[in-house]
Structures are given as structure tokens and as C-alpha cells.
Motif scaffolding. Structure first.
Motif, mmCIF file in Angstrom:
data_model
loop_
_atom_site.group_PDB
_atom_site.id
_atom_site.type_symbol
_atom_site.label_atom_id
_atom_site.label_comp_id
_atom_site.label_asym_id
_atom_site.label_seq_id
_atom_site.Cartn_x
_atom_site.Cartn_y
_atom_site.Cartn_z
ATOM 1 N N ALA A 106 34.023 48.372 35.322
ATOM 2 C CA ALA A 106 34.719 49.619 35.670
ATOM 3 C C ALA A 106 36.031 49.776 34.899
ATOM 4 N N GLN A 107 36.697 48.640 34.611
ATOM 5 C CA GLN A 107 37.971 48.688 33.886
ATOM 6 C C GLN A 107 37.779 48.670 32.369
ATOM 7 N N GLY A 108 36.521 48.518 31.911
ATOM 8 C CA GLY A 108 36.271 48.484 30.472
ATOM 9 C C GLY A 108 36.570 47.143 29.829
ATOM 10 N N TRP A 109 36.517 46.055 30.611
ATOM 11 C CA TRP A 109 36.722 44.716 30.052
ATOM 12 C C TRP A 109 35.391 44.089 29.646
ATOM 13 N N ALA A 110 34.295 44.675 30.118
ATOM 14 C CA ALA A 110 32.947 44.167 29.827
ATOM 15 C C ALA A 110 31.993 45.354 29.920
ATOM 16 N N ALA A 121 39.885 40.917 26.358
ATOM 17 C CA ALA A 121 39.059 41.132 27.549
ATOM 18 C C ALA A 121 39.162 39.937 28.504
ATOM 19 N N SER A 122 39.122 38.728 27.928
ATOM 20 C CA SER A 122 39.244 37.522 28.755
ATOM 21 C C SER A 122 40.588 37.494 29.483
ATOM 22 N N ALA A 123 41.649 37.910 28.773
ATOM 23 C CA ALA A 123 42.993 37.901 29.362
ATOM 24 C C ALA A 123 43.089 38.886 30.527
ATOM 25 N N GLN A 124 42.401 40.019 30.420
ATOM 26 C CA GLN A 124 42.430 41.000 31.513
ATOM 27 C C GLN A 124 41.770 40.434 32.774
ATOM 28 N N VAL A 125 40.615 39.805 32.585
ATOM 29 C CA VAL A 125 39.905 39.220 33.736
ATOM 30 C C VAL A 125 40.737 38.085 34.335
ATOM 31 N N GLY A 133 35.519 26.651 41.369
ATOM 32 C CA GLY A 133 35.553 25.246 41.739
ATOM 33 C C GLY A 133 35.150 24.457 40.505
ATOM 34 N N GLY A 134 34.132 23.657 40.609
ATOM 35 C CA GLY A 134 33.660 22.915 39.440
ATOM 36 C C GLY A 134 32.385 23.472 38.840
ATOM 37 N N THR A 135 31.986 24.680 39.224
ATOM 38 C CA THR A 135 30.692 25.229 38.796
ATOM 39 C C THR A 135 30.889 26.326 37.745
ATOM 40 N N ARG A 136 30.184 26.196 36.614
ATOM 41 C CA ARG A 136 30.222 27.228 35.577
ATOM 42 C C ARG A 136 29.304 28.378 36.000
ATOM 43 N N VAL A 137 29.856 29.587 36.022
ATOM 44 C CA VAL A 137 29.124 30.764 36.504
ATOM 45 C C VAL A 137 29.107 31.852 35.429
ATOM 46 N N ARG A 138 27.912 32.318 35.111
ATOM 47 C CA ARG A 138 27.757 33.503 34.245
ATOM 48 C C ARG A 138 27.606 34.692 35.177
ATOM 49 N N LEU A 139 28.505 35.662 35.051
ATOM 50 C CA LEU A 139 28.486 36.805 35.961
ATOM 51 C C LEU A 139 27.256 37.673 35.718
ATOM 52 N N HIS A 140 26.590 38.023 36.786
ATOM 53 C CA HIS A 140 25.321 38.758 36.731
ATOM 54 C C HIS A 140 25.498 40.162 36.154
ATOM 55 N N ALA A 141 24.583 40.547 35.239
ATOM 56 C CA ALA A 141 24.399 41.920 34.763
ATOM 57 C C ALA A 141 25.620 42.517 34.060
ATOM 58 N N ILE A 142 26.486 41.634 33.495
ATOM 59 C CA ILE A 142 27.550 42.139 32.627
ATOM 60 C C ILE A 142 27.557 41.328 31.333
ATOM 61 N N ASP A 143 28.085 41.918 30.267
ATOM 62 C CA ASP A 143 28.185 41.237 28.975
ATOM 63 C C ASP A 143 29.521 41.626 28.371
ATOM 64 N N ALA A 144 30.295 40.636 27.946
ATOM 65 C CA ALA A 144 31.627 40.894 27.406
ATOM 66 C C ALA A 144 31.709 40.393 25.974
ATOM 67 N N PRO A 145 32.673 40.890 25.203
ATOM 68 C CA PRO A 145 32.833 40.397 23.830
ATOM 69 C C PRO A 145 33.045 38.888 23.815
ATOM 70 N N GLU A 146 32.529 38.241 22.772
ATOM 71 C CA GLU A 146 32.745 36.808 22.608
ATOM 72 C C GLU A 146 34.224 36.558 22.301
ATOM 73 N N GLN A 147 34.684 35.328 22.573
ATOM 74 C CA GLN A 147 36.102 35.008 22.385
ATOM 75 C C GLN A 147 36.563 35.265 20.951
#
Length: 201
Positions: A96-100, A53-57, A21-35
């Protein structure tokens, strides 16, 4: 749903940050490569793994309706949450998919998901990847070029104005401090024109 939860259409910012929606959310307990983070293939070739990685998500969850349960608020004021699209936990699927990666410092929720992805060489585990947290630290110290096309480091030391090319002996450990007049160059010609000379090794 409690008043702290949000739901809405997913817009992917990067592989661990989404707008719901309009809320910025940081997903809990995962870390992904920076853009702007690059990884290396098994043959040593650079690969834009942050964008990948961003494109996969985005392909998996972008445009879908997600429901998020708030867990915390981070130092940037973003909601930290676990988000689901249908029965799928977005964070769990990304790991699980190796995106993060599992961000064990903030929770062991996806520890086993990462281990199974690692064993299978799935996604990012098939590349040589610096941990996103370590990447952020080195970038902050001026060691990672802000523009991937301009990677030459114009250093100022007691030996004068010297530029270092990627692959040279002191390139990795050289940090650029722009407040001291040090700078990044996009070409050797540009460095020469500005009065810098090449490092000997």
C-alpha cells in the motif's frame, strides 16, 4: 496460535523478507526490489531503490513484535507467511505504501493495495522500476553487475576481448559469463591493462 505460527521481534532483511525471532520469513504474495537493485528517477538518475525499500519497512516494523501465520515453505526452505504487527499486515502495508509489489503469481491478496499505490505514484511507483522477478533473471544471466561500482562488461567474442560501457549500444544485451574468462571491470584503465579494448559503439 497453532504450532506452525511464529512470533517475535522483527529484524528486516529486505522489504519482503524478515526474521521473526529466529525464523526467516518470506512475506506472502509480495515482491520487493533486491538489495542491490537500482531504479531510475523521473529524470533518469539511478536510485538505490532496493536499499530504500528495505529501509522503509525497517523504519515501520523493525524491532516490533510480529505474529506470523504460515502459508507455505519456499524453495529455499523459508517459511512463507502473513505477518502482523498489531492490526497491521506487514505485507499489505508494504504494498500500500509502494515499498513492494503485489506478487499476483502467489496470491491476489494485495492486488487492490498495489493499484491504489500505483494511481497515487506512491513509493516505488514514482520511479522506473524493473520488476524484481525480471531483475533476478537478468542478473542470473550476467547482465547486472554484482558490484554497482564495477559496471564495465569485459566480453569475449570472435572480434576479441572488447569492453562495453554503460550507455553503449550493446551494453544491455551483453551478458558476462565468467566461466569463459569474461569479467567485470571497475575502470577503463583496468580493462586496458587486462588486454581488453573499447567497443566502437
Amino acid at each position: 496460535m497453532s504450532h506452525a505460527d511464529v512470533s517475535g521481534v522483527v529484524r528486516v532483511i529486505d522489504a519482503d523478507t524478515i526474521d521473526v525471532g529466529g525464523t526467516r520469513v518470506r512475506l506472502h504474495a509480495i515482491d520487493a526490489p533486491e538489495q542491490d537493485q537500482t531504479c531510475l528517477t523521473e529524470h533518469g538518475l539511478p536510485f538505490a531503490c532496493g536499499i530504500w525499500a528495505s529501509a522503509q519497512v525497517d523504519a515501520a516494523f523493525g524491532g516490533h513484535i510480529a505474529t506470523c501465520a504460515r502459508i507455505d515453505t519456499d524453495k529455499y526452505g523459508r517459511m512463507v507467511a502473513q505477518c502482523h504487527v498489531g492490526d497491521l499486515d506487514i505485507g499489505q502495508e508494504a504494498v500500500a505504501q509502494g515499498w513492494a509489489f503485489a506478487y499476483r503469481r502467489y496470491g491476489m491478496d494485495y492486488d487492490l493495495d498495489e493499484k491504489s499505490a500505483y494511481v497515487a505514484d506512491r513509493g516505488l511507483h514514482g520511479f522506473r522500476v524493473q520488476s524484481p522477478a525480471q531483475f533476478r533473471v537478468t542478473r542470473a544471466k550476467g547482465r547486472i553487475p554484482p558490484d554497482p561500482a564495477c559496471r564495465i562488461k569485459g566480453n569475449i567474442s570472435k572480434n576479441g576481448h572488447i569492453y562495453h560501457m554503460p550507455g553503449q549500444e550493446f551494453y544491455e544485451r551483453t551478458g558476462i559469463n565468467e566461466t569463459r574468462g569474461e569479467r567485470w571491470f571497475c575502470s577503463e584503465a583496468e580493462a586496458h591493462a587486462a588486454g581488453w579494448r573499447a567497443a566502437r559503439r
